[in-house]
Design an enzyme around this catalytic site. Structure first.
Site, PDB file in Angstrom:
ATOM      1  N   ARG A  27     -24.551  52.674 -35.039  1.00  5.95           N
ATOM      2  CA  ARG A  27     -24.765  51.472 -35.194  1.00  5.95           C
ATOM      3  C   ARG A  27     -24.052  50.375 -35.713  1.00  5.95           C
ATOM      4  O   ARG A  27     -23.564  49.942 -36.785  1.00  5.95           O
ATOM      5  CB  ARG A  27     -26.395  51.665 -36.877  1.00  5.95           C
ATOM      6  CG  ARG A  27     -27.434  51.369 -36.302  1.00  5.95           C
ATOM      7  CD  ARG A  27     -28.214  50.428 -35.496  1.00  5.95           C
ATOM      8  NE  ARG A  27     -29.523  50.124 -35.213  1.00  5.95           N
ATOM      9  CZ  ARG A  27     -30.594  49.800 -36.387  1.00  5.95           C
ATOM     10  NH1 ARG A  27     -30.151  49.005 -36.957  1.00  5.95           N
ATOM     11  NH2 ARG A  27     -31.897  50.071 -35.895  1.00  5.95           N
ATOM     12  N   ARG A  31     -24.923  43.631 -37.761  1.00  7.74           N
ATOM     13  CA  ARG A  31     -24.517  42.789 -38.693  1.00  7.74           C
ATOM     14  C   ARG A  31     -23.329  42.582 -40.050  1.00  7.74           C
ATOM     15  O   ARG A  31     -22.645  41.651 -40.019  1.00  7.74           O
ATOM     16  CB  ARG A  31     -25.894  42.258 -39.292  1.00  7.74           C
ATOM     17  CG  ARG A  31     -26.168  41.555 -38.387  1.00  7.74           C
ATOM     18  CD  ARG A  31     -28.381  41.413 -38.992  1.00  7.74           C
ATOM     19  NE  ARG A  31     -28.538  43.002 -39.342  1.00  7.74           N
ATOM     20  CZ  ARG A  31     -29.818  43.308 -39.543  1.00  7.74           C
ATOM     21  NH1 ARG A  31     -30.514  42.617 -39.712  1.00  7.74           N
ATOM     22  NH2 ARG A  31     -30.437  44.592 -39.471  1.00  7.74           N
ATOM     23  N   ARG A  40     -23.145  37.197 -31.964  1.00  7.51           N
ATOM     24  CA  ARG A  40     -25.375  37.181 -32.056  1.00  7.51           C
ATOM     25  C   ARG A  40     -25.457  35.927 -32.211  1.00  7.51           C
ATOM     26  O   ARG A  40     -26.454  35.392 -31.632  1.00  7.51           O
ATOM     27  CB  ARG A  40     -25.794  37.868 -33.576  1.00  7.51           C
ATOM     28  CG  ARG A  40     -26.734  38.328 -33.724  1.00  7.51           C
ATOM     29  CD  ARG A  40     -27.704  38.809 -33.241  1.00  7.51           C
ATOM     30  NE  ARG A  40     -28.792  38.522 -33.081  1.00  7.51           N
ATOM     31  CZ  ARG A  40     -29.899  38.205 -33.326  1.00  7.51           C
ATOM     32  NH1 ARG A  40     -30.450  36.978 -32.452  1.00  7.51           N
ATOM     33  NH2 ARG A  40     -30.971  38.668 -34.097  1.00  7.51           N
ATOM     34  N   ASP A  77     -31.275  48.513 -27.311  1.00 10.15           N
ATOM     35  CA  ASP A  77     -31.892  49.173 -28.245  1.00 10.15           C
ATOM     36  C   ASP A  77     -32.964  49.933 -27.751  1.00 10.15           C
ATOM     37  O   ASP A  77     -33.389  49.644 -26.540  1.00 10.15           O
ATOM     38  CB  ASP A  77     -32.863  47.681 -29.430  1.00 10.15           C
ATOM     39  CG  ASP A  77     -33.025  48.130 -30.654  1.00 10.15           C
ATOM     40  OD1 ASP A  77     -32.885  47.788 -31.571  1.00 10.15           O
ATOM     41  OD2 ASP A  77     -34.455  48.721 -30.518  1.00 10.15           O
ATOM     42  N   TYR A 152     -43.522  52.822 -33.105  1.00 10.47           N
ATOM     43  CA  TYR A 152     -43.664  51.461 -33.224  1.00 10.47           C
ATOM     44  C   TYR A 152     -44.083  50.803 -31.011  1.00 10.47           C
ATOM     45  O   TYR A 152     -45.144  49.593 -32.000  1.00 10.47           O
ATOM     46  CB  TYR A 152     -41.929  50.793 -32.630  1.00 10.47           C
ATOM     47  CG  TYR A 152     -41.152  51.588 -33.316  1.00 10.47           C
ATOM     48  CD1 TYR A 152     -40.736  50.470 -34.413  1.00 10.47           C
ATOM     49  CD2 TYR A 152     -40.281  52.140 -32.972  1.00 10.47           C
ATOM     50  CE1 TYR A 152     -40.117  50.716 -35.500  1.00 10.47           C
ATOM     51  CE2 TYR A 152     -39.428  52.429 -34.369  1.00 10.47           C
ATOM     52  CZ  TYR A 152     -39.017  51.247 -35.578  1.00 10.47           C
ATOM     53  OH  TYR A 152     -38.494  51.510 -36.274  1.00 10.47           O
TER      54      TYR A 152
HETATM   55  O1  CP3 Z   1     -23.974  50.404 -32.618  1.00  9.25           O
HETATM   56  C1  CP3 Z   1     -25.331  50.970 -32.148  1.00  9.25           C
HETATM   57  O2  CP3 Z   1     -25.407  51.898 -32.955  1.00  9.25           O
HETATM   58  C2  CP3 Z   1     -25.501  50.520 -30.957  1.00  9.25           C
HETATM   59  C3  CP3 Z   1     -26.777  49.716 -31.209  1.00  9.25           C
HETATM   60  C4  CP3 Z   1     -28.418  50.087 -31.546  1.00  9.25           C
HETATM   61  C5  CP3 Z   1     -28.955  49.344 -32.092  1.00  9.25           C
HETATM   62  N1  CP3 Z   1     -30.137  49.853 -32.452  1.00  9.25           N
HETATM   63  C6  CP3 Z   1     -28.833  48.085 -32.292  1.00  9.25           C
HETATM   64  C7  CP3 Z   1     -29.494  46.676 -32.625  1.00  9.25           C
HETATM   65  C8  CP3 Z   1     -28.575  51.031 -31.763  1.00  9.25           C
HETATM   66  C9  CP3 Z   1     -28.323  52.322 -30.829  1.00  9.25           C
HETATM   67  C10 CP3 Z   1     -29.735  51.075 -32.146  1.00  9.25           C
HETATM   68  C11 CP3 Z   1     -31.108  52.260 -32.933  1.00  9.25           C
HETATM   69  C12 CP3 Z   1     -32.498  51.580 -33.192  1.00  9.25           C
HETATM   70  N2  CP3 Z   1     -32.906  51.063 -32.972  1.00  9.25           N
HETATM   71  C13 CP3 Z   1     -33.215  52.788 -33.832  1.00  9.25           C
HETATM   72  C14 CP3 Z   1     -33.188  54.607 -33.803  1.00  9.25           C
HETATM   73  C15 CP3 Z   1     -31.566  54.349 -34.898  1.00  9.25           C
HETATM   74  C16 CP3 Z   1     -32.074  54.374 -36.093  1.00  9.25           C
HETATM   75  O3  CP3 Z   1     -31.178  52.998 -36.658  1.00  9.25           O
HETATM   76  O4  CP3 Z   1     -32.980  55.001 -37.266  1.00  9.25           O
HETATM   77  C17 CP3 Z   1     -34.502  52.614 -33.904  1.00  9.25           C
HETATM   78  C18 CP3 Z   1     -35.578  52.375 -34.675  1.00  9.25           C
HETATM   79  C19 CP3 Z   1     -34.832  50.643 -33.711  1.00  9.25           C
HETATM   80  C20 CP3 Z   1     -35.127  49.707 -33.678  1.00  9.25           C
HETATM   81  C21 CP3 Z   1     -34.807  48.812 -34.643  1.00  9.25           C
HETATM   82  N3  CP3 Z   1     -33.423  47.855 -34.074  1.00  9.25           N
HETATM   83  C22 CP3 Z   1     -35.035  48.004 -35.773  1.00  9.25           C
HETATM   84  C23 CP3 Z   1     -36.471  49.225 -36.729  1.00  9.25           C
HETATM   85  C24 CP3 Z   1     -34.290  46.978 -35.937  1.00  9.25           C
HETATM   86  C25 CP3 Z   1     -34.361  45.952 -36.863  1.00  9.25           C
HETATM   87  C26 CP3 Z   1     -33.871  46.733 -38.168  1.00  9.25           C
HETATM   88  C27 CP3 Z   1     -32.290  45.909 -38.469  1.00  9.25           C
HETATM   89  O5  CP3 Z   1     -31.848  46.880 -38.986  1.00  9.25           O
HETATM   90  O6  CP3 Z   1     -32.859  44.768 -38.376  1.00  9.25           O
HETATM   91  C28 CP3 Z   1     -33.609  46.751 -34.904  1.00  9.25           C
HETATM   92  C29 CP3 Z   1     -32.862  45.349 -34.559  1.00  9.25           C
HETATM   93  C30 CP3 Z   1     -31.571  45.937 -34.505  1.00  9.25           C
HETATM   94  N4  CP3 Z   1     -30.971  46.931 -33.229  1.00  9.25           N
HETATM   95  C31 CP3 Z   1     -30.005  45.581 -35.081  1.00  9.25           C
HETATM   96  C32 CP3 Z   1     -29.211  46.013 -34.088  1.00  9.25           C
HETATM   97  C33 CP3 Z   1     -27.034  45.623 -34.541  1.00  9.25           C
HETATM   98  C34 CP3 Z   1     -30.038  43.982 -35.549  1.00  9.25           C
HETATM   99  C35 CP3 Z   1     -30.745  42.896 -35.498  1.00  9.25           C
HETATM  100  C36 CP3 Z   1     -29.804  41.537 -35.038  1.00  9.25           C
HETATM  101  O7  CP3 Z   1     -28.718  41.930 -34.762  1.00  9.25           O
HETATM  102  O8  CP3 Z   1     -30.493  40.363 -35.355  1.00  9.25           O
END
Ligand code: CP3
Length: 346
Positions: A27, A31, A40, A77, A152
């Site tokens: 990640r 943010r 964003r 994602d 999910y």
């Molecule tokens: O930089 C990186 O690693 C690449 C991008 C990436 C994102 N999500 C961007 C993201 C990767 C590899 C993921 C994987 C992901 N997404 C997982 C597996 C890894 C983990 O963290 O367990 C899972 C379970 C998700 C599902 C997901 N996406 C959730 C539960 C959420 C909301 C929780 C949160 O942190 O807000 C997201 C949103 C998300 N995916 C964001 C980002 C940068 C934040 C959303 C935003 O910017 O508004």
């Protein structure tokens, strides 16, 4: 100019020990970075950010420019797969992801025929990234593991223990097995398309492996991931796969041989003895507690030193034990990079 074969992350994935180890953070685009928040704000929503190559390339590159990580991970994602299956995926500020919960009947009606057209912008992002990244930087593609994506799709939102999906698997075993089969197949198609667009290696995120019993872990996590790895081996030989089964604890011991992955991702709760045992079979990735990126200072330094002490003598990709959080201080990432890069073997 550095040749592709000299990418440090690729060397470690092939089983070589590189010290100081190469570094990237799960990640790493997100943010906690002000420049991410600015980009964003330009996108209509989170999924628009994922599906607009120009913006997705920009946020992928931001942490590479700022910190010089050894790997970039495609910005997307794991939930673009349910989105491509028309599950009405939305990301609501402060709530996390939402989608329509799937029923046993709904599983029978899932149709993946439009998937590649829907995900074409993601493949375009990968193509642009490989062209734009420094030669020495590894480009990682990724997807969610079938079990984690299914949790999910079944609940329709995040939950603390994935009880809805565990219960669904007990009450509707055939429909559940069909869902995992479909997700394994299309997620592999998705990874292969990323590889063909320029991804050097891929990571499979099984973030919810830790809520499964031993038997269910074998059936729901290991089984589908093994099928994915088998197909990648056969159809795109030589492309390394990283498997991250978060929270699997003692069940990680045989994860490499059971799934065939090249590199085993370790979360921060994996004990030193187990981590070294897993590393005896090949590359590992991890496993600093992400909260040390919030704490900084001595807590950060001690955590970095401990990972290097426990895992630095073998093939290691230095990473966190899970994603970096929005509360992390970017200054602490700079500090981590300096400490790892300047590390010496004792
Ligand atoms: O930089 C990186 O690693 C690449 C991008 C990436 C994102 N999500 C961007 C993201 C990767 C590899 C993921 C994987 C992901 N997404 C997982 C597996 C890894 C983990 O963290 O367990 C899972 C379970 C998700 C599902 C997901 N996406 C959730 C539960 C959420 C909301 C929780 C949160 O942190 O807000 C997201 C949103 C998300 N995916 C964001 C980002 C940068 C934040 C959303 C935003 O910017 O508004």
């Amino acid at each position: 100019m550095t040749k592709a074969g000299e990418r440090k992350v690729m060397k470690v994935l092939a089983g070589e020990t590189v010290f100081p180890p190469p570094v990237w953070l799960m990640r790493q685009a997100g943010r906690y970075l002000p420049e991410y928040r600015a980009t964003r704000a330009k996108a209509k929503g989170f999924l628009d950010l994922c599906y607009t190559p120009e913006l997705a390339v920009e946020v992928t590159m931001q942490p590479i420019r700022r910190f010089g990580f050894d790997a970039a991970i495609l910005f997307s994602d794991i939930l673009v797969i349910p989105d491509a299956l028309d599950r009405n995926v939305r990301f609501v500020e402060g709530t996390g992801p939402l989608m329509d919960p799937i029923t046993p009947e709904g599983i029978a009606g899932l149709n993946a025929s439009g998937m590649h057209a829907h995900l074409a912008p993601v493949y375009e992002t990968v193509r642009r990234l490989r062209a734009e990244l420094p030669e020495e930087t590894t480009l990682l593609g990724f997807c969610g593991a079938p079990w984690t994506v299914a949790t999910y799709m079944i609940a329709g939102h995040g939950t603390p223990d994935q009880a809805p999906a565990r219960l669904f698997a007990m009450q509707h075993p055939e429909a559940f097995a069909a869902l995992l089969d479909l997700l394994s197949e299309i997620s592999t198609d998705y990874l292969i398309a990323q590889i063909d667009a320029g991804a050097d290696a891929v990571q499979i995120f099984d973030s919810w492996a830790g809520v499964l019993s031993e038997r269910d872990f074998a059936k729901f996590s290991i089984g589908p991931v093994k099928r994915m790895v088998d197909r990648i081996r056969k159809e795109r030989p030589g492309v390394p796969v990283i498997g991250f089964a978060k929270g699997a604890g003692a069940l990680l011991e045989d994860y490499r041989s059971a799934t065939g992955v090249d590199c085993v991702g370790l979360d921060w709760t994996v004990p030193a003895k187990l981590g070294r045992q897993i590393q005896a079979g090949g590359a590992v990735q991890g496993n600093l507690d992400p909260l040390r990126m919030v704490a900084g200072g001595r807590a950060l330094d001690e955590g970095v030193d401990e990972v290097l002490e426990v895992l630095g003598d073998g093939p290691l990709i230095f990473n966190l034990g899970h994603g970096i959080t929005p509360q992390a201080d970017p200054e602490n990432v700079t500090r981590l990079m300096q400490r790892v890069r300047n590390a010496t073997k004792r």
